[in-house]
Design a protein around this motif. Sequence first.
Motif, PDB file in Angstrom:
ATOM      1  N   GLU A  64      46.861   0.947  -9.526  1.00  0.00           N
ATOM      2  CA  GLU A  64      47.012  -0.282 -10.305  1.00  0.00           C
ATOM      3  C   GLU A  64      45.680  -0.568 -10.974  1.00  0.00           C
ATOM      4  O   GLU A  64      44.630  -0.480 -10.348  1.00  0.00           O
ATOM      5  N   THR A  85      43.080  -9.695 -24.109  1.00  0.00           N
ATOM      6  CA  THR A  85      44.289  -9.450 -23.326  1.00  0.00           C
ATOM      7  C   THR A  85      43.940  -8.876 -21.964  1.00  0.00           C
ATOM      8  O   THR A  85      43.139  -7.949 -21.856  1.00  0.00           O
ATOM      9  N   PHE A  87      45.837  -6.973 -19.118  1.00  0.00           N
ATOM     10  CA  PHE A  87      47.086  -6.236 -18.920  1.00  0.00           C
ATOM     11  C   PHE A  87      47.029  -5.530 -17.572  1.00  0.00           C
ATOM     12  O   PHE A  87      46.113  -4.765 -17.289  1.00  0.00           O
ATOM     13  N   ALA A  89      48.518  -2.789 -15.187  1.00  0.00           N
ATOM     14  CA  ALA A  89      49.313  -1.561 -15.261  1.00  0.00           C
ATOM     15  C   ALA A  89      49.417  -0.930 -13.879  1.00  0.00           C
ATOM     16  O   ALA A  89      48.442  -0.890 -13.125  1.00  0.00           O
ATOM     17  N   HIS A 132      56.784   0.935 -16.017  1.00  0.00           N
ATOM     18  CA  HIS A 132      56.874  -0.145 -17.007  1.00  0.00           C
ATOM     19  C   HIS A 132      57.409  -1.434 -16.395  1.00  0.00           C
ATOM     20  O   HIS A 132      57.110  -2.525 -16.889  1.00  0.00           O
ATOM     21  N   ASP A 133      58.202  -1.322 -15.328  1.00  0.00           N
ATOM     22  CA  ASP A 133      58.745  -2.527 -14.694  1.00  0.00           C
ATOM     23  C   ASP A 133      57.668  -3.302 -13.941  1.00  0.00           C
ATOM     24  O   ASP A 133      57.799  -4.517 -13.736  1.00  0.00           O
ATOM     25  N   ARG A 134      56.615  -2.628 -13.522  1.00  0.00           N
ATOM     26  CA  ARG A 134      55.541  -3.280 -12.773  1.00  0.00           C
ATOM     27  C   ARG A 134      54.291  -3.498 -13.623  1.00  0.00           C
ATOM     28  O   ARG A 134      53.271  -3.948 -13.110  1.00  0.00           O
ATOM     29  N   SER A 135      54.362  -3.197 -14.898  1.00  0.00           N
ATOM     30  CA  SER A 135      53.226  -3.379 -15.803  1.00  0.00           C
ATOM     31  C   SER A 135      53.529  -4.531 -16.759  1.00  0.00           C
ATOM     32  O   SER A 135      54.636  -4.622 -17.298  1.00  0.00           O
ATOM     33  N   TYR A 136      52.547  -5.393 -16.975  1.00  0.00           N
ATOM     34  CA  TYR A 136      52.818  -6.597 -17.764  1.00  0.00           C
ATOM     35  C   TYR A 136      51.509  -7.208 -18.283  1.00  0.00           C
ATOM     36  O   TYR A 136      50.423  -6.914 -17.787  1.00  0.00           O
ATOM     37  N   VAL A 137      51.658  -8.056 -19.315  1.00  0.00           N
ATOM     38  CA  VAL A 137      50.529  -8.826 -19.838  1.00  0.00           C
ATOM     39  C   VAL A 137      50.301 -10.015 -18.916  1.00  0.00           C
ATOM     40  O   VAL A 137      51.157 -10.891 -18.799  1.00  0.00           O
ATOM     41  N   PHE A 138      49.147 -10.053 -18.270  1.00  0.00           N
ATOM     42  CA  PHE A 138      48.842 -11.133 -17.331  1.00  0.00           C
ATOM     43  C   PHE A 138      48.436 -12.399 -18.077  1.00  0.00           C
ATOM     44  O   PHE A 138      48.888 -13.504 -17.761  1.00  0.00           O
ATOM     45  N   GLN A 157      52.383  -2.762 -27.124  1.00  0.00           N
ATOM     46  CA  GLN A 157      51.603  -2.601 -25.899  1.00  0.00           C
ATOM     47  C   GLN A 157      51.230  -1.143 -25.639  1.00  0.00           C
ATOM     48  O   GLN A 157      50.676  -0.822 -24.596  1.00  0.00           O
TER      49      GLN A 157
END
Length: 208
Positions: A64, A85, A87, A89, A132-138, A157
């Motif tokens: 991560e 940003t 992010f 990942a 991709h399901d666990r990656s996001y813009v914080f 992204q």
Amino acid sequence: MIGKLFKGLALVAVAALVVVIAVVGANMNGFNPFQSLQTDRSQPALLKSIKDVSQYHAAVGNFEVVIDVEDGVEWMPEIIAGRRTLFVAAGTVNTYVDLSGVADKDLTLSPDGKSVTVRLPEAQLDKPNLDHDRSYVFSQDRGVLDQIADAIEVPQQAQFFKLAETKMTTAAEESELRKQATDNTQAMLTGMFGALGIQVRFVEGARG
């Protein structure tokens, strides 16, 4: 003529009222008659080919990373143009030993057939597999111009995933993944040879 017009308008109003009542009642009962439906007419997946592999996937690393990227315009204040940003990942890196690289010269069986000496290829790292399901813009701070641009076109992204992949590759290279994969492969082969009553010894060094 006017009477017919009023009668027509009254019918339209009644029909609209009936629709409203139906919708409200349906929603209260958990059913929506205007709910959109999706029909999947896709064909089933077709197997195109099968490829033989001789890789023993011996270890998987879970990674991560927080990507902190700031873009700006040199002559403009951040409140006008620019963005920062954060992010998050997440992904995995597989580590494997390619057993197809073991040649006859890498296997030495004792004269009595009770022991064998093995030289294994070096463990290799696969390309990071980003989740991709666990990656996001914080979080994201944007200037006014960037907010307007994002309202017109959704920001991509891809750059964050690419940067995360690079950082995960570096982290995997610096980790103990290769050693763990080698240890696990040796344990697997020790068990296999042991089942045949053969003791195994592993040697390191360049494969000549």
